[in-house]
Design an enzyme around this catalytic site. Sequence first.
Site, mmCIF file in Angstrom:
data_model
loop_
_atom_site.group_PDB
_atom_site.id
_atom_site.type_symbol
_atom_site.label_atom_id
_atom_site.label_comp_id
_atom_site.label_asym_id
_atom_site.label_seq_id
_atom_site.Cartn_x
_atom_site.Cartn_y
_atom_site.Cartn_z
ATOM 1 N N LYS A 23 0.669 -0.992 0.259
ATOM 2 C CA LYS A 23 -0.265 -0.012 0.275
ATOM 3 C C LYS A 23 1.171 1.247 -0.386
ATOM 4 C CE LYS A 23 -2.640 1.039 4.037
ATOM 5 N NZ LYS A 23 -3.194 2.747 4.174
ATOM 6 N N SER A 24 2.050 1.251 0.967
ATOM 7 C CA SER A 24 2.632 2.399 0.696
ATOM 8 C C SER A 24 3.073 2.765 -0.509
ATOM 9 C CB SER A 24 3.426 2.367 2.389
ATOM 10 O OG SER A 24 3.311 2.147 2.708
ATOM 11 N N ARG A 28 2.945 5.580 -2.927
ATOM 12 C CA ARG A 28 4.278 6.239 -3.823
ATOM 13 C C ARG A 28 4.621 6.886 -6.003
ATOM 14 N NH1 ARG A 28 4.263 5.820 0.958
ATOM 15 N NH2 ARG A 28 5.769 7.189 3.010
ATOM 16 N N GLY A 95 -5.205 8.001 5.471
ATOM 17 C CA GLY A 95 -4.499 8.768 5.801
ATOM 18 C C GLY A 95 -3.564 8.963 5.120
ATOM 19 N N ARG A 123 -8.126 12.037 12.865
ATOM 20 C CA ARG A 123 -7.065 11.867 12.657
ATOM 21 C C ARG A 123 -6.295 13.053 12.179
ATOM 22 N NH1 ARG A 123 -5.192 6.528 9.047
ATOM 23 N NH2 ARG A 123 -3.974 6.999 10.647
ATOM 24 N N ASP A 316 1.372 -1.174 11.549
ATOM 25 C CA ASP A 316 0.565 -1.751 11.456
ATOM 26 C C ASP A 316 0.225 -3.410 11.472
ATOM 27 O OD1 ASP A 316 0.077 0.784 10.496
ATOM 28 O OD2 ASP A 316 1.168 0.131 7.731
ATOM 29 N N LYS A 343 -4.646 5.720 14.739
ATOM 30 C CA LYS A 343 -4.871 4.884 13.149
ATOM 31 C C LYS A 343 -6.470 4.768 13.042
ATOM 32 C CE LYS A 343 -0.813 4.107 13.099
ATOM 33 N NZ LYS A 343 -0.228 4.580 11.899
HETATM 34 C C1 S3P Z 1 2.410 5.036 6.131
HETATM 35 C C2 S3P Z 1 3.583 5.037 7.170
HETATM 36 C C3 S3P Z 1 2.604 4.774 8.543
HETATM 37 C C4 S3P Z 1 2.129 3.613 8.444
HETATM 38 C C5 S3P Z 1 0.595 3.669 7.640
HETATM 39 C C6 S3P Z 1 1.676 3.811 5.946
HETATM 40 C C7 S3P Z 1 2.989 5.315 5.002
HETATM 41 O O1 S3P Z 1 2.042 5.236 9.303
HETATM 42 O O2 S3P Z 1 0.746 3.205 9.365
HETATM 43 O O3 S3P Z 1 -0.095 2.593 7.552
HETATM 44 O O4 S3P Z 1 3.203 5.135 4.091
HETATM 45 O O5 S3P Z 1 4.044 6.076 4.975
HETATM 46 P P1 S3P Z 1 2.621 6.841 9.894
HETATM 47 O O6 S3P Z 1 3.684 7.327 8.731
HETATM 48 O O7 S3P Z 1 1.663 7.721 10.463
HETATM 49 O O8 S3P Z 1 3.366 6.469 11.511
#
Ligand code: S3P
Length: 429
Positions: A23-24, A28, A95, A123, A316, A343
């Site tokens: 997902k991250s 990006r 988020g 959040r 996570d 979260k």
């Molecule tokens: C993420 C960073 C984390 C993670 C989120 C995805 C990201 O959050 O918990 O699911 O893609 O950069 P935080 O930056 O709030 O720790």
Amino acid sequence: MSEVRLNPHSKAISGVIQVPGDKSISHRAVILGSLAKGRTKVTHFLDGEDCMRTIHAFRALGVTIEKSDQTVLIQSDGFSSFIEPKEPLYFGNSGTTARLMLGILAGLPFFTTVYGDASLSKRPMNRVVSPLKQMGAYFDGRSEGDYLPISIRGGNLSPIKYTLPVKSAQVKSAILFAGLLTDGTTEVIEPTSTRDHTEIMLQAFGADVAKSDQHIKVTNKQQLTATDVFVPGDISSAAFFLVAAAIVPNSTLTLENVGLNKTRTGIIDVLKQMGGSVSINANEAIKTEPTGDITVDYSELTGITIGGDIIPRLIDELPIIALLATQAKGKTVIRDAGELRLKETDRIAAVVEGLSNLGARIEATEDGMIIHGQTPLKGGHVTSYDDHRIAMMAAISSLITKEDVVIDDTSSVAISYPGFFDDLNQVTS
Ligand code: S3P
């Protein structure tokens, strides 16, 4: 909203699974593909709701993005060709979209309003809004811009040198993206390492980014160059099945092509420290992000303490690690994880409530949980609070309960793992 009832499964699980894209990294890839000039092809993209929010946001900024299943084609003339969005941007539950896009919108000479669903609107955004205000962008929203909806008037940013007050890759990334849109060098200092996909991908797209120790620098309004991205499997999704194999007697499972970036592999360290049987077959020819196949066999586990610098490497995964700990002999203590309360829902409260309902011996602390094992789980009701990771944790628990597990709603799994129940059926049939 529809309740889901899962019958107990009293057999070993086995098989080979390919989990969806990270997902991250998927977020990006869309961001950098849109900022860069040219055509970017993203393969094994996570076809989940959160990443679609990021795609929609860039379409509203004028970028051409086509998507077919797990392949995304981005055609962009670079960020200087972006247009002011005609309508407010909706970020849903995401988020990552919210925080990373705030960094980009801060650097664009537009007026934008952004909003999200009920969970995202609770959040905190000030963690990104505050440094972005220091760089020169204007924000407005409830509690001085801490909560969505937020309006942004961006552009004319100045570089910043900023030490992260929270261990957050989202905050780091928002500032680095804003830094790309300034004249000069922006520096982020992170006292504890967090996931570094942004830095890795900036480099792949030709940005002037440098990292030494905990200092990350990005320089100037450079034109990024489009490049193709292959998204590895998401270790945060793999985690559900890694734990399943570890706690269901006689099981063995292989998860193929999982991202093994060391800022994300805390779950593997925890499994090993607990006495789990984990083996990794690294894939070769890795250009950017390391990947490999992970095999986990059932074994007897022992409770451990999880805290300090490992927390961002498994933040996570803590809901499913809590389930794992119910099956480890002795006490497991999770601490330094207060971020869990911020979260998609308060994950400390949701995990403790859900696992207690199933018969676990678990208590909440301010910044974590204490779990006593090994406790057989009887079954019962779990409220997911519309949080994908709570819903999936509850579903995995049904592999070891004596009676049914009833989950109030599992539609949230589409956020990060749309095929979760298909994969669950595959390993249990
Ligand atoms: C993420 C960073 C984390 C993670 C989120 C995805 C990201 O959050 O918990 O699911 O893609 O950069 P935080 O930056 O709030 O720790």
